[in-house]
Write an enzyme that holds these catalytic residues in place. Sequence first.
Site, mmCIF file in Angstrom:
data_model
loop_
_atom_site.group_PDB
_atom_site.id
_atom_site.type_symbol
_atom_site.label_atom_id
_atom_site.label_comp_id
_atom_site.label_asym_id
_atom_site.label_seq_id
_atom_site.Cartn_x
_atom_site.Cartn_y
_atom_site.Cartn_z
ATOM 1 N N LYS A 78 0.712 6.223 -4.335
ATOM 2 C CA LYS A 78 0.267 5.144 -3.450
ATOM 3 C C LYS A 78 1.410 4.768 -2.521
ATOM 4 O O LYS A 78 2.570 4.713 -2.940
ATOM 5 C CB LYS A 78 -0.185 3.947 -4.295
ATOM 6 N N SER A 153 -7.172 -1.656 -3.892
ATOM 7 C CA SER A 153 -6.434 -1.123 -2.763
ATOM 8 C C SER A 153 -5.929 0.304 -2.998
ATOM 9 O O SER A 153 -5.431 0.945 -2.076
ATOM 10 C CB SER A 153 -5.231 -2.018 -2.471
ATOM 11 N N SER A 177 -6.949 -3.320 -8.549
ATOM 12 C CA SER A 177 -6.803 -2.278 -7.530
ATOM 13 C C SER A 177 -6.577 -0.871 -8.055
ATOM 14 O O SER A 177 -6.510 0.067 -7.269
ATOM 15 C CB SER A 177 -5.675 -2.647 -6.567
#
EC number: 6.3.5.7
Length: 483
Positions: A78, A153, A177
């Site tokens: 990420k 996210s 997330s």
Amino acid sequence: MSILEESFSSIHKKLHNKELKVSDIVEASFARIQEVDDKIKAFVTVNEEAREHAKKLDEALDKNETRGLLFGLPVGLKDNLMTEGMKTTSGSRMLENFVPTYSAAVVHKLAKAEAVMMGKLNMDEFAMGSSNETSYFHPTYNPWNTDYVPGGSSGGSAAAVAAGEVSFALGTDTGGSIRQPAAYCGVVGMKPTYGRVSRDGLIAFASSLDQIGPITRTVEDNALVLGEIAGQCQRDPMTAAEPVPDYLSALTGDVKGLRIAVPKEFLGEGVADDVKASVKEALQLFEKLGASIEEVSLPHAEYAVSAYYVLASGEASASLARFDGVRYGYRANATNLQDLYDKTRSEGFGDEVKRRILFGTFALSTGYYDMYYKKAQQVRTLIKKDFDDLWESYDVIIGPTTPTTAFKVGEKVDDPMTMYANDILTIPVSLAGVPSMSVPCGFSNGLPIGLQIIAKPFAEDTIYRTAHAFEQETDYHKRTPEL
């Protein structure tokens, strides 16, 4: 089956039997990225140096030394995890060209385990969002149906694993997330106990909530990754001194006598019928395997979303104060210092980030702190107590990960209140700081449904035991999207 869809143990065996080279696996990853990422848009940056790394690992393997189970596996990160010498954007214009001078602690651990970093994965800007649509660069799309969001996210991380672009990925979870995109994309996502994994080198959203965790295809592979990245870290004083157990030893397939609590609030109003049906079917399977199930209540769960957005936004307003155009990141053209601050933050941040900074600053301001922020902290304490009370009588808490399957791209992006409510089942866990994992438990109209398994602090092994037993009796984890 693609090599990237095989279990880590299977790949490990083939590597050591000389049936496969690390270069073969890495080339398969590059080929898959080339094939499908125009449709999925999971990557922000692809690491072209991965090929050279693979060659060095092949040379190391020629020495006939046994390597770890993550050796040679392609991983995506990420894009809020610092990577020395490689852009780390956090999905924002503010950091569009930012290249860190150091790497996050988890990145060092993966390097030590000799995984191959394939690149940085797309995310909602500064991890603020539930759909991956607030990224400055582009939205990411759900591999099962590209008309739908992958969740957020960590949507880029979940989509990359589901699409077979990498063997595994790391995401971050503040209010759901990791778990929510894992549910939407039909993969396994673990949010560890707060303090189990170092946050050193993670670009903070809300520091009392953020946690880094693995996203994989299977429970066993997930356990392997967490075992590598967990543990106390001198550079993060919030990491716990709790020893990291051998998570693989928990994968017995046996849940006889397991005490399961099912909060009535998790199957109440707002949860879609297809999701309820899949979760109830999963619970029946656990009963068949010898577990006991009781309905319970988390009486303060209804206040979790409101408390979370006050607390997380307050912490975000403080965390993002560092982005001012002076030290690093985007810098606007300005005539004086105040103008520099105003223009840099106005131009560098997207609408959702601005919304949360403004809300958080208000909640922390003189005259409103006690009314909002302090009250939200008190609610957080009550929510934690609700969970603590259940651990006296139950081993795990089970319910749906999300109230619905994935929604369509563009459907909720202009309705922040509806978007926030999407995390209603994951946020209470985050506020309590306990571990939780999403595993696939069904499909509806071709879209995956996630089952959320929660345990007491530092009992990730109990979650793995529970999830693995379920996985062995089902085939949801074996299904892959057609792209």
